[in-house]
Scaffold this motif. Structure first.
Motif, PDB file in Angstrom:
ATOM      1  N   ILE A 129      11.916   3.208  -6.139  1.00  0.00           N
ATOM      2  CA  ILE A 129      10.606   3.545  -6.204  1.00  0.00           C
ATOM      3  C   ILE A 129       9.635   2.364  -6.405  1.00  0.00           C
ATOM      4  CG2 ILE A 129       9.091   4.669  -7.991  1.00  0.00           C
ATOM      5  CD1 ILE A 129      11.107   6.665  -8.753  1.00  0.00           C
ATOM      6  N   GLY A 130      10.237   1.275  -7.098  1.00  0.00           N
ATOM      7  CA  GLY A 130       9.419   0.093  -7.194  1.00  0.00           C
ATOM      8  C   GLY A 130       9.345  -0.570  -5.664  1.00  0.00           C
ATOM      9  N   GLY A 166       9.362   1.032  -3.011  1.00  0.00           N
ATOM     10  CA  GLY A 166       8.325   1.732  -2.158  1.00  0.00           C
ATOM     11  C   GLY A 166       7.003   1.507  -2.454  1.00  0.00           C
ATOM     12  N   PHE A 167       6.595   1.274  -3.723  1.00  0.00           N
ATOM     13  CA  PHE A 167       5.343   1.120  -4.186  1.00  0.00           C
ATOM     14  C   PHE A 167       4.946  -0.317  -4.108  1.00  0.00           C
ATOM     15  CE2 PHE A 167       5.512   4.980  -7.041  1.00  0.00           C
ATOM     16  CZ  PHE A 167       4.569   5.641  -6.312  1.00  0.00           C
ATOM     17  N   ARG A 168       5.494  -1.216  -3.654  1.00  0.00           N
ATOM     18  CA  ARG A 168       5.387  -2.742  -3.712  1.00  0.00           C
ATOM     19  C   ARG A 168       3.871  -3.048  -2.854  1.00  0.00           C
ATOM     20  NH1 ARG A 168       8.306  -2.223   0.312  1.00  0.00           N
ATOM     21  NH2 ARG A 168       8.498  -3.637   2.275  1.00  0.00           N
ATOM     22  N   ASP A 169       3.706  -2.227  -1.879  1.00  0.00           N
ATOM     23  CA  ASP A 169       2.451  -2.328  -1.144  1.00  0.00           C
ATOM     24  C   ASP A 169       1.662  -1.342  -1.278  1.00  0.00           C
ATOM     25  OD1 ASP A 169       3.441  -4.970   0.042  1.00  0.00           O
ATOM     26  OD2 ASP A 169       4.294  -3.987   1.736  1.00  0.00           O
ATOM     27  N   GLY A 170       1.941  -0.306  -1.937  1.00  0.00           N
ATOM     28  CA  GLY A 170       1.025   0.794  -1.974  1.00  0.00           C
ATOM     29  C   GLY A 170       0.207   0.690  -3.447  1.00  0.00           C
ATOM     30  N   ILE A 171       0.370  -0.248  -4.135  1.00  0.00           N
ATOM     31  CA  ILE A 171      -0.548  -0.185  -5.361  1.00  0.00           C
ATOM     32  C   ILE A 171      -1.591  -1.383  -5.019  1.00  0.00           C
ATOM     33  CG2 ILE A 171      -0.591  -0.679  -7.713  1.00  0.00           C
ATOM     34  CD1 ILE A 171       2.034   0.468  -7.971  1.00  0.00           C
ATOM     35  N   ASN A 172      -2.654  -0.901  -4.794  1.00  0.00           N
ATOM     36  CA  ASN A 172      -3.747  -1.954  -4.571  1.00  0.00           C
ATOM     37  C   ASN A 172      -4.714  -1.619  -5.856  1.00  0.00           C
ATOM     38  OD1 ASN A 172      -2.847  -2.447  -2.085  1.00  0.00           O
ATOM     39  ND2 ASN A 172      -3.869  -0.707  -1.410  1.00  0.00           N
TER      40      ASN A 172
END
Length: 152
Positions: free
Chosen positions: A30-31, A33-39
């Motif tokens: 999960i981490g 996958g979210f590394r570029d998705g959290i702006n």
């Protein structure tokens, strides 16, 4: 009888270890996958108070300053985003042409990097009708006291 209790205990420990391992793997995926998705969203005032590192990808939102759009070669152009207090120059260097609804005096969110006092936008979000403005931009403009409700 004692061997049976030992076997049950060993199985319980194996199940707990397997479940813990599965949980760790799930959290890691999960981490990842979210590394570029959290702006993170920032206003021009927030950027001027504390400039982010040059390699941090984030969203900058506000109004496009009147008279600030300057076309360059190809689909590239420059403009200024303001929250009514601070102005940040922006260079759009994305692959897509300027959105039709991207206009001066309108709310927008640019996604990119802040480097050397200039925001390098890779993507732009423009309003999609006459009354829409991104919630983050509205909140920022209300904080700086320059927001005007289009319905009033």
């Amino acid at each position: 009888m004692a061997g049976l209790k030992s076997l049950k205990k060993r199985r319980r420990v194996q199940v707990v270890v397997a479940a813990a391992l599965a949980l760790v793997i799930a959290v890691a995926l999960i981490g990842y996958g979210f590394r570029d998705g959290i702006n993170l969203y920032r206003s021009p005032s927030q950027v001027s108070e504390l400039a982010p590192p040059p390699d941090e990808y984030f969203q900058l939102g506000g109004l496009v300053k009147d008279g600030s759009i300057e076309d360059r070669d190809g689909v590239r152009f420059d403009f200024v985003i303001t929250d009514g207090v601070v102005e940040i120059p922006v260079s759009y260097t994305g692959d897509d042409p300027r959105p039709d609804l991207f206009k001066e005096g309108q709310g927008t969110i640019a996604k990119g990097y802040y480097r050397d006092g200039r925001f390098e936008a890779r993507d732009l979000l423009a309003k999609h009708d006459e009354s829409y403005m991104p919630r983050e931009v509205v909140d920022t403009l209300k904080e700086s006291g320059v927001y005007e409700d289009p319905n009033s």
